[in-house]
Design an enzyme around this catalytic site. Sequence first.
Site, PDB file in Angstrom:
ATOM      1  CB  SER A  25      -0.930   0.012   1.216  1.00 57.67           C
ATOM      2  OG  SER A  25      -0.215   0.392   2.384  1.00 57.67           O
ATOM      3  CE  LYS A  34      -3.805   2.415  10.562  1.00 58.65           C
ATOM      4  NZ  LYS A  34      -3.973   1.271   9.681  1.00 58.65           N
ATOM      5  CG  ASP A  35      -2.210  -2.275  10.020  1.00 57.92           C
ATOM      6  OD1 ASP A  35      -3.405  -1.963  10.193  1.00 57.92           O
ATOM      7  OD2 ASP A  35      -1.516  -1.799   9.105  1.00 57.92           O
ATOM      8  CB  THR A  48     -14.684   5.989  10.132  1.00 60.64           C
ATOM      9  OG1 THR A  48     -13.333   5.517  10.153  1.00 60.64           O
ATOM     10  CG2 THR A  48     -15.442   5.414  11.310  1.00 60.64           C
ATOM     11  CG  LEU A  67     -14.092  -2.191  13.711  1.00 59.90           C
ATOM     12  CD1 LEU A  67     -13.767  -3.614  14.136  1.00 59.90           C
ATOM     13  CD2 LEU A  67     -15.565  -1.916  13.894  1.00 59.90           C
ATOM     14  NE  ARG A  68      -6.779   3.360  15.114  1.00 58.64           N
ATOM     15  CZ  ARG A  68      -6.638   4.573  14.601  1.00 58.64           C
ATOM     16  NH1 ARG A  68      -6.727   5.641  15.364  1.00 58.64           N
ATOM     17  NH2 ARG A  68      -6.376   4.727  13.319  1.00 58.64           N
ATOM     18  NE  ARG A  69      -9.103   7.151  11.342  1.00 57.41           N
ATOM     19  CZ  ARG A  69      -8.749   6.293  10.398  1.00 57.41           C
ATOM     20  NH1 ARG A  69      -9.625   5.478   9.878  1.00 57.41           N
ATOM     21  NH2 ARG A  69      -7.510   6.260   9.961  1.00 57.41           N
TER      22      ARG A  69
END
Length: 161
Positions: free
Chosen positions: A28, A98-99, A145, A148-150
């Site tokens: 990415s 975060k991943d 969004t 899920l975190r946001r």
Amino acid sequence: MSGNGNGAATAEENGPKMRVIRVGTRKSQLARIQTDSVVAMLKAFYPGLQFEIVAMSTTGDKILDTALSKIGEKSLFTKELEHALEKNEVDLVVHSLKDLPTVLPPGFTIGAICKRENPYDAVVFHPKFVGKTLETLPEKSVVGTSSLRRAAQLQRKFPHL
């Protein structure tokens, strides 16, 4: 110019061979930007090393038609890179924190965490909400969004949304 008869230069002609560190990353654009940044820092600390970026697609990169939270599989963005580490195809990998799963596979460790440049996300409002903030949006406004975190952060801080 001397040679060994087959056109290949000898080590003496090229100087000492530089050690190559293979850095695994996702394909990415964001992952490549992060990896390029990490490699630049490593080059500054270790100018005698050469770095080769090995970009690969992960399961999370390939699933484009389903919300990742509904797949039920862990390590969607890390599994392929972890396998490459286990097989010694790469020497280290660069991830967004975060991943990463909350528990790393046995034998794996987080070697470094880089300073964040800007930890803030951007919010884009419809023109009818010019001058508004998340705090002042009308009750039951919908914020989209894919994270899920946001979504959890927004629900906690702005329960009226």
